[in-house]
Design a protein around this motif. Structure first.
Motif, PDB file in Angstrom:
ATOM      1  N   ASN A 286      15.387   3.371  -9.057  1.00 51.59           N
ATOM      2  CA  ASN A 286      14.640   2.606  -8.052  1.00 51.59           C
ATOM      3  C   ASN A 286      13.202   3.102  -7.908  1.00 51.59           C
ATOM      4  N   VAL A 287      12.986   4.398  -8.056  1.00 48.96           N
ATOM      5  CA  VAL A 287      11.615   4.936  -8.038  1.00 48.96           C
ATOM      6  C   VAL A 287      10.831   4.348  -9.211  1.00 48.96           C
ATOM      7  N   LEU A 288      11.445   4.339 -10.396  1.00 44.68           N
ATOM      8  CA  LEU A 288      10.795   3.764 -11.576  1.00 44.68           C
ATOM      9  C   LEU A 288      10.487   2.280 -11.364  1.00 44.68           C
ATOM     10  N   SER A 289      11.419   1.552 -10.757  1.00 45.42           N
ATOM     11  CA  SER A 289      11.207   0.117 -10.489  1.00 45.42           C
ATOM     12  C   SER A 289      10.044  -0.100  -9.529  1.00 45.42           C
ATOM     13  N   PHE A 290       9.967   0.737  -8.489  1.00 49.64           N
ATOM     14  CA  PHE A 290       8.884   0.599  -7.515  1.00 49.64           C
ATOM     15  C   PHE A 290       7.519   0.746  -8.182  1.00 49.64           C
ATOM     16  N   PHE A 291       7.373   1.791  -8.999  1.00 44.83           N
ATOM     17  CA  PHE A 291       6.069   2.017  -9.617  1.00 44.83           C
ATOM     18  C   PHE A 291       5.799   1.049 -10.767  1.00 44.83           C
ATOM     19  N   GLN A 292       6.846   0.466 -11.342  1.00 38.03           N
ATOM     20  CA  GLN A 292       6.644  -0.580 -12.336  1.00 38.03           C
ATOM     21  C   GLN A 292       6.050  -1.818 -11.670  1.00 38.03           C
ATOM     22  N   GLN A 293       6.493  -2.105 -10.454  1.00 38.06           N
ATOM     23  CA  GLN A 293       5.990  -3.258  -9.708  1.00 38.06           C
ATOM     24  C   GLN A 293       4.658  -2.975  -9.030  1.00 38.06           C
ATOM     25  N   ASN A 294       4.377  -1.717  -8.740  1.00 38.92           N
ATOM     26  CA  ASN A 294       3.168  -1.340  -7.983  1.00 38.92           C
ATOM     27  C   ASN A 294       2.345  -0.326  -8.766  1.00 38.92           C
ATOM     28  N   ARG A 295       1.753  -0.763  -9.853  1.00 34.62           N
ATOM     29  CA  ARG A 295       0.935   0.145 -10.663  1.00 34.62           C
ATOM     30  C   ARG A 295      -0.387   0.480  -9.979  1.00 34.62           C
ATOM     31  N   VAL A 296      -0.820  -0.395  -9.111  1.00 37.49           N
ATOM     32  CA  VAL A 296      -2.016  -0.152  -8.307  1.00 37.49           C
ATOM     33  C   VAL A 296      -1.608  -0.294  -6.845  1.00 37.49           C
ATOM     34  N   ILE A 297      -1.855   0.756  -6.077  1.00 34.13           N
ATOM     35  CA  ILE A 297      -1.587   0.706  -4.642  1.00 34.13           C
ATOM     36  C   ILE A 297      -2.936   0.604  -3.945  1.00 34.13           C
ATOM     37  N   SER A 298      -3.097  -0.463  -3.178  1.00 33.19           N
ATOM     38  CA  SER A 298      -4.359  -0.703  -2.480  1.00 33.19           C
ATOM     39  C   SER A 298      -4.066  -1.226  -1.081  1.00 33.19           C
ATOM     40  N   LYS A 299      -5.122  -1.508  -0.342  1.00 29.69           N
ATOM     41  CA  LYS A 299      -4.966  -2.065   1.010  1.00 29.69           C
ATOM     42  C   LYS A 299      -4.270  -3.425   0.979  1.00 29.69           C
ATOM     43  N   ASP A 300      -4.409  -4.136  -0.136  1.00 28.17           N
ATOM     44  CA  ASP A 300      -3.823  -5.466  -0.253  1.00 28.17           C
ATOM     45  C   ASP A 300      -2.297  -5.443  -0.307  1.00 28.17           C
ATOM     46  N   ASN A 301      -1.735  -4.487  -1.048  1.00 24.14           N
ATOM     47  CA  ASN A 301      -0.276  -4.471  -1.204  1.00 24.14           C
ATOM     48  C   ASN A 301       0.405  -3.314  -0.474  1.00 24.14           C
TER      49      ASN A 301
END
Length: 193
Positions: free
Chosen positions: A110-125
């Motif tokens: 699940n950690v791998l899935s999260f970062f696969q979906q969120n390669r960029v973390i910004s104010k938008d997401n």
């Protein structure tokens, strides 16, 4: 700023894991801890994702920033150039029994899935991310077996199911500045130009 970045990632990952596991628990799954000290007090942290900072480096390709910023037409300020940091975050799950080990593998997936979906973390997401952080670029970092051995030896522990990520481009800016004025004329040999 480093603390805010790590806490923002932790909060977003925890929200994702609670929804993915859907077991009705509201207890935080992700704990921001120094993994080197997890077993030192005799209490093992199990069935949690242990998030730990393991290295910080400067992004040298963006090192040559300007030391001057124009405030107005006639004034400039001297500031220290922005420091861009990359840091490495280890996500590990301690498991002591077969059931814990299977849960650890599920959490790690699940950690791998999260970062696969969120390669960029910004104010938008990531609404919980500190507003001063523009964005964080997250890349899977895959050390070879020798590097992995050195990492776990340095941390003083036995290997746990884990994944290592490189988080790029955290900006650290100096808040202090020194005002000065622009050069409007130059004198050479006492002659004004």
């Amino acid at each position: 700023m480093l603390r805010q970045a790590l806490e923002g990632i932790k909060t977003e990952l925890n929200t994702y894991l609670l929804a993915a596991l859907a077991n009705g628990s509201t207890e935080p799954v992700v704990k921001l801890l120094n993994i080197a000290n997890v077993d030192s007090n005799g209490q093992a942290v199990t069935d949690n994702v242990i998030m730990s900072l393991v290295n910080i480096e400067e992004e040298t390709t963006l090192k040559n920033g300007s030391m001057y910023r124009q405030q107005s037409i006639t004034a400039i300020e001297r500031v220290n150039p922005t420091l861009f940091l990359n840091f490495y975050v280890l996500f590990a799950i301690n498991s002591t029994t077969e059931t814990n080990y299977l849960n650890a593998l599920l959490l790690l997936s699940n950690v791998l899935s999260f970062f696969q979906q969120n390669r960029v973390i910004s104010k938008d997401n990531a609404p919980t991310l500190d507003p001063k952080i523009e964005k964080l670029i997250i890349e899977l970092y895959s050390p070879n077996f020798e590097q992995l051995n050195h990492l776990w030896a340095m941390l003083g522990g036995k290997y746990m199911p884990s994944v290592l990520y490189k988080v790029r481009l955290l900006m650290i800016e100096d808040a202090t500045s020194e005002l000065s004025s622009l050069i409007t004329s130059v004198e050479i040999d006492s002659k004004r130009l």
